[in-house]
Motif scaffolding. Structure first.
Motif, PDB file in Angstrom:
ATOM      1  N   GLY A  12      36.717  34.694  51.636  1.00  0.00           N
ATOM      2  CA  GLY A  12      36.736  35.734  50.874  1.00  0.00           C
ATOM      3  C   GLY A  12      35.059  36.338  50.379  1.00  0.00           C
ATOM      4  N   GLN A  15      31.915  40.054  49.959  1.00  0.00           N
ATOM      5  CA  GLN A  15      31.383  40.564  48.680  1.00  0.00           C
ATOM      6  C   GLN A  15      31.485  39.713  47.430  1.00  0.00           C
ATOM      7  OE1 GLN A  15      33.600  44.194  48.400  1.00  0.00           O
ATOM      8  NE2 GLN A  15      35.069  43.653  47.236  1.00  0.00           N
ATOM      9  N   ILE A  17      31.717  37.625  44.236  1.00  0.00           N
ATOM     10  CA  ILE A  17      31.437  36.253  43.767  1.00  0.00           C
ATOM     11  C   ILE A  17      31.403  35.450  45.027  1.00  0.00           C
ATOM     12  CG2 ILE A  17      32.530  33.970  42.861  1.00  0.00           C
ATOM     13  CD1 ILE A  17      33.815  35.756  40.691  1.00  0.00           C
ATOM     14  N   ASP A  36      36.328  36.726  55.706  1.00  0.00           N
ATOM     15  CA  ASP A  36      36.879  37.681  55.177  1.00  0.00           C
ATOM     16  C   ASP A  36      38.079  38.397  55.886  1.00  0.00           C
ATOM     17  OD1 ASP A  36      35.600  39.212  52.198  1.00  0.00           O
ATOM     18  OD2 ASP A  36      37.082  40.328  53.145  1.00  0.00           O
ATOM     19  N   ARG A  41      32.477  44.151  55.824  1.00  0.00           N
ATOM     20  CA  ARG A  41      31.838  43.194  54.854  1.00  0.00           C
ATOM     21  C   ARG A  41      31.240  41.862  55.386  1.00  0.00           C
ATOM     22  NH1 ARG A  41      36.586  43.476  50.524  1.00  0.00           N
ATOM     23  NH2 ARG A  41      36.490  45.861  50.184  1.00  0.00           N
ATOM     24  N   ASP A  64      42.707  35.894  58.113  1.00  0.00           N
ATOM     25  CA  ASP A  64      43.532  36.032  57.044  1.00  0.00           C
ATOM     26  C   ASP A  64      44.197  34.773  56.279  1.00  0.00           C
ATOM     27  OD1 ASP A  64      45.579  36.696  55.175  1.00  0.00           O
ATOM     28  OD2 ASP A  64      46.528  38.217  56.234  1.00  0.00           O
ATOM     29  N   ILE A  65      43.655  34.213  55.383  1.00  0.00           N
ATOM     30  CA  ILE A  65      43.788  32.830  54.911  1.00  0.00           C
ATOM     31  C   ILE A  65      45.298  32.366  54.545  1.00  0.00           C
ATOM     32  CG2 ILE A  65      41.718  32.035  54.327  1.00  0.00           C
ATOM     33  CD1 ILE A  65      42.785  32.638  51.181  1.00  0.00           C
ATOM     34  N   ASN A  91      37.587  31.035  47.734  1.00  0.00           N
ATOM     35  CA  ASN A  91      37.223  31.876  46.780  1.00  0.00           C
ATOM     36  C   ASN A  91      38.115  33.168  46.917  1.00  0.00           C
ATOM     37  OD1 ASN A  91      35.005  33.822  45.090  1.00  0.00           O
ATOM     38  ND2 ASN A  91      35.469  34.748  47.091  1.00  0.00           N
ATOM     39  N   TYR A 155      49.073  36.472  38.597  1.00  0.00           N
ATOM     40  CA  TYR A 155      47.899  36.135  38.832  1.00  0.00           C
ATOM     41  C   TYR A 155      47.632  34.821  38.042  1.00  0.00           C
ATOM     42  CZ  TYR A 155      42.562  36.295  38.886  1.00  0.00           C
ATOM     43  OH  TYR A 155      41.164  36.198  39.218  1.00  0.00           O
ATOM     44  N   LYS A 159      46.578  30.909  39.452  1.00  0.00           N
ATOM     45  CA  LYS A 159      45.442  30.404  39.388  1.00  0.00           C
ATOM     46  C   LYS A 159      45.790  28.933  38.751  1.00  0.00           C
ATOM     47  CE  LYS A 159      42.456  33.362  40.972  1.00  0.00           C
ATOM     48  NZ  LYS A 159      41.847  32.886  42.014  1.00  0.00           N
ATOM     49  N   PRO A 185      36.094  31.163  36.820  1.00  0.00           N
ATOM     50  CA  PRO A 185      35.092  32.283  36.178  1.00  0.00           C
ATOM     51  C   PRO A 185      35.656  32.803  35.129  1.00  0.00           C
ATOM     52  CG  PRO A 185      35.428  32.224  38.651  1.00  0.00           C
ATOM     53  CD  PRO A 185      36.347  31.398  38.193  1.00  0.00           C
ATOM     54  N   GLY A 186      34.905  33.438  34.022  1.00  0.00           N
ATOM     55  CA  GLY A 186      35.429  34.544  33.271  1.00  0.00           C
ATOM     56  C   GLY A 186      34.946  35.851  33.651  1.00  0.00           C
ATOM     57  N   ILE A 188      32.911  38.527  35.522  1.00  0.00           N
ATOM     58  CA  ILE A 188      31.863  38.449  36.387  1.00  0.00           C
ATOM     59  C   ILE A 188      31.509  39.838  37.073  1.00  0.00           C
ATOM     60  CG2 ILE A 188      30.753  37.462  38.486  1.00  0.00           C
ATOM     61  CD1 ILE A 188      31.648  35.130  36.142  1.00  0.00           C
ATOM     62  N   THR A 190      31.544  42.295  39.487  1.00  0.00           N
ATOM     63  CA  THR A 190      31.895  42.327  40.970  1.00  0.00           C
ATOM     64  C   THR A 190      32.232  43.926  41.026  1.00  0.00           C
ATOM     65  OG1 THR A 190      34.027  41.833  40.786  1.00  0.00           O
ATOM     66  CG2 THR A 190      32.512  39.896  41.124  1.00  0.00           C
TER      67      THR A 190
HETATM   68  N1  LIG Z   1      35.381  39.116  39.174  1.00  0.00           N
HETATM   69  C1  LIG Z   1      35.857  38.406  38.209  1.00  0.00           C
HETATM   70  O1  LIG Z   1      35.459  38.665  37.046  1.00  0.00           O
HETATM   71  C2  LIG Z   1      36.759  37.162  38.215  1.00  0.00           C
HETATM   72  C3  LIG Z   1      36.919  36.238  37.138  1.00  0.00           C
HETATM   73  C4  LIG Z   1      37.965  35.271  37.232  1.00  0.00           C
HETATM   74  C5  LIG Z   1      38.088  34.860  38.735  1.00  0.00           C
HETATM   75  N2  LIG Z   1      37.902  35.649  39.812  1.00  0.00           N
HETATM   76  C6  LIG Z   1      38.224  35.023  41.082  1.00  0.00           C
HETATM   77  O2  LIG Z   1      37.010  34.959  41.960  1.00  0.00           O
HETATM   78  C7  LIG Z   1      37.425  35.061  43.204  1.00  0.00           C
HETATM   79  C8  LIG Z   1      36.497  36.180  43.747  1.00  0.00           C
HETATM   80  O3  LIG Z   1      36.559  37.358  43.084  1.00  0.00           O
HETATM   81  P1  LIG Z   1      35.820  38.759  43.113  1.00  0.00           P
HETATM   82  O4  LIG Z   1      35.862  39.510  42.013  1.00  0.00           O
HETATM   83  O5  LIG Z   1      34.424  38.403  43.979  1.00  0.00           O
HETATM   84  O6  LIG Z   1      36.721  39.378  44.160  1.00  0.00           O
HETATM   85  P2  LIG Z   1      36.404  40.722  45.177  1.00  0.00           P
HETATM   86  O7  LIG Z   1      37.721  41.531  45.636  1.00  0.00           O
HETATM   87  O8  LIG Z   1      35.120  41.435  45.201  1.00  0.00           O
HETATM   88  O9  LIG Z   1      36.170  39.969  46.643  1.00  0.00           O
HETATM   89  C9  LIG Z   1      37.294  38.884  47.215  1.00  0.00           C
HETATM   90  C10 LIG Z   1      37.130  39.247  48.793  1.00  0.00           C
HETATM   91  O10 LIG Z   1      38.028  38.522  49.237  1.00  0.00           O
HETATM   92  C11 LIG Z   1      38.790  39.097  50.431  1.00  0.00           C
HETATM   93  N3  LIG Z   1      40.259  38.549  50.732  1.00  0.00           N
HETATM   94  C12 LIG Z   1      41.230  39.239  50.074  1.00  0.00           C
HETATM   95  N4  LIG Z   1      42.371  38.758  50.570  1.00  0.00           N
HETATM   96  C13 LIG Z   1      41.903  37.765  51.803  1.00  0.00           C
HETATM   97  C14 LIG Z   1      42.597  36.968  52.650  1.00  0.00           C
HETATM   98  N5  LIG Z   1      43.933  36.959  52.737  1.00  0.00           N
HETATM   99  N6  LIG Z   1      42.062  36.291  53.550  1.00  0.00           N
HETATM  100  C15 LIG Z   1      40.502  36.372  53.378  1.00  0.00           C
HETATM  101  N7  LIG Z   1      39.838  37.163  52.728  1.00  0.00           N
HETATM  102  C16 LIG Z   1      40.562  38.018  51.638  1.00  0.00           C
HETATM  103  C17 LIG Z   1      38.423  40.442  50.152  1.00  0.00           C
HETATM  104  O11 LIG Z   1      38.560  41.336  51.436  1.00  0.00           O
HETATM  105  C18 LIG Z   1      37.173  40.647  49.471  1.00  0.00           C
HETATM  106  O12 LIG Z   1      36.019  40.657  50.185  1.00  0.00           O
HETATM  107  C19 LIG Z   1      38.886  35.496  43.213  1.00  0.00           C
HETATM  108  O13 LIG Z   1      39.442  34.209  43.556  1.00  0.00           O
HETATM  109  C20 LIG Z   1      39.157  35.973  41.870  1.00  0.00           C
HETATM  110  O14 LIG Z   1      40.621  35.645  41.406  1.00  0.00           O
HETATM  111  C21 LIG Z   1      37.141  36.770  39.608  1.00  0.00           C
END
Ligand SMILES: NC(=O)c1ccc[n+]([C@@H]2O[C@H](COP(=O)([O-])OP(=O)(O)OC[C@H]3O[C@@H](n4cnc5c(N)ncnc54)[C@H](O)[C@@H]3O)[C@@H](O)[C@H]2O)c1
Length: 253
Positions: A12, A15, A17, A36, A41, A64-65, A91, A155, A159, A185-186, A188, A190
Motif C-alpha cells: 500500500g 501514497q 504513509i 498497491d 499510484r 491485492d494482498i 502498511n 478498524y 488493528k 501511528p496517530g 498523520i 495523508t
Molecule cells: N493516516 C492516518 O492518520 C493513520 C493513522 C493510523 C494508522 N494508519 C494506518 O497506516 C496505513 C496507511 O494509511 P494511509 O493513511 O497512508 O492510507 P492511504 O489510504 O492514503 O493509503 C493506503 C494505500 O493502500 C492501498 N491498498 C488498499 N487496499 C489494498 C490491498 N488490498 N492491497 C494492496 N494495497 C492496498 C491503497 O490503494 C492506498 O494507496 C494504514 O494501515 C492505516 O490504517 C493511518
C-alpha cells in the motif's frame, strides 16, 4: 542506521504513509518495492523515487494482498527480480467507520480482510524466504486506534489483531534472526486527513497532547530503525508514533 542494499517490500505504498516509509528507506540506501492495488499510484511513486535516489532504487508490483496468490506473487516476484527480501512493511490498510448499529457484515469483512488477513498472507509468504536466509525484519502498521475508538469497531479490532499477530510471529521467528514489530501511528497528514472538514480537524486536536499532526516521514523514521541491523534485539514490540495520544483515554469527542 543500516538498511543499505537491503530489499524492502512496502504494501500500500502508492501514497500516504506507505510512500513516506518508502522514501525514508530509499534515502537510507534500501531497494524498495512499491505495492498497491492502484497502478497509477505505483507508477508515480516508483518514478519519483527513481528520479530522487537513482534509477533502480524502486520497482513496482501490483497486487491485492487480500488474495493469497497475489500476496505470494508480490513476495516471490520481489525475490525473482531483486534476489531476496530482507524487510517487509505491512502498511496497506482501509477504514469503513460506523457505529455498531450501522456496521454491515461487508464493512467488517472488507476491513478485516485488508488490515489483518492481508498482513497474515504477506507475513507467511515472506517468512519462507526469510527463514531460508536466516534474516528478516517485519514491521506491521497498526494504529493507535487499536486501543479503541468510537465508530471504529471493525478498524480497531483489525488493528488489535495486527498487534497480536505480530507478537506471536515474533516468538515463532526469533530463532531465525527475524524480528517482527508493530508501529501504531496517530493522526498523520495523508490524503484521508486532508479531506476531514476543519471542524473535525479541530475536534481531533482536542485530544492531541502535541496539538500537531504527524507527517508520513515520522512513521518512516521509526520504521527505518526497526528495519535496520541496529534493531536486532527488538522484537514483538509495539511502538506508538502518535504525539502522545495513546496516553489519553480513547474517548472520541
Ligand atoms: N493516516 C492516518 O492518520 C493513520 C493513522 C493510523 C494508522 N494508519 C494506518 O497506516 C496505513 C496507511 O494509511 P494511509 O493513511 O497512508 O492510507 P492511504 O489510504 O492514503 O493509503 C493506503 C494505500 O493502500 C492501498 N491498498 C488498499 N487496499 C489494498 C490491498 N488490498 N492491497 C494492496 N494495497 C492496498 C491503497 O490503494 C492506498 O494507496 C494504514 O494501515 C492505516 O490504517 C493511518
Amino acid at each position: 542506521m543500516t538498511v543499505k542494499d537491503r530489499v524492502a517490500v512496502i504494501t500500500g505504498s502508492g501514497q500516504g504513509i506507505g510512500a513516506g516509509i518508502a522514501i525514508e528507506l530509499a534515502k537510507q540506501g534500501a531497494k524498495v518495492v512499491i505495492n498497491d492495488v492502484n497502478e497509477q499510484r505505483i507508477e508515480e511513486t516508483v518514478a519519483s523515487l527513481n528520479a530522487e535516489f537513482g534509477e533502480g532504487t524502486a520497482i513496482g508490483i501490483k497486487a491485492d494482498i487480500t488474495k493469497q496468490e497475489e500476496a505470494k506473487h508480490l513476495i516471490d516476484n520481489t525475490v525473482e527480480q531483486l534476489g531476496k527480501i530482507d524487510i517487509l512493511v505491512n502498511n496497506a490498510g482501509i477504514a469503513k467507520d460506523k457505529t455498531i448499529r450501522n456496521l454491515t457484515e461487508a464493512d467488517w469483512d472488507n476491513v478485516l480482510d485488508v488490515n489483518l488477513k492481508g498482513t497474515f498472507l504477506t507475513c507467511q509468504a515472506a517468512s519462507f524466504h526469510m527463514i531460508k536466509q536466516n534474516y528478516g525484519r517485519i514491521i506491521n502498521i497498526s494504529s493507535r486506534a487499536w486501543l479503541g475508538f468510537k465508530g471504529q469497531a471493525n478498524y480497531s479490532a483489525s488493528k488489535g489483531g495486527v498487534v497480536s499477530l505480530s507478537r506471536t510471529l515474533a516468538l515463532e521467528l526469533a530463532k531465525y534472526q527475524i524480528t517482527v514489530n508493530t508501529v501504531c501511528p496517530g493522526i498523520i497528514r495523508t490524503p484521508l486527513f486532508e479531506q476531514i472538514p476543519e471542524e473535525g480537524k479541530e475536534n481531533l486536536m482536542k485530544l492531541q497532547p502535541t496539538k500537531s499532526v504527524g507527517e508520513p516521514k515520522d512513521i518512516g523514521y521509526s520504521v527505518a530503525f526497526l528495519a535496520s541491523d541496529k534493531s536486532s534485539y527488538v522484537t514483538g514490540q509495539t511502538l506508538f508514533v502518535c504525539g502522545g495520544k495513546s496516553l489519553f483515554s480513547s474517548l472520541s469527542v
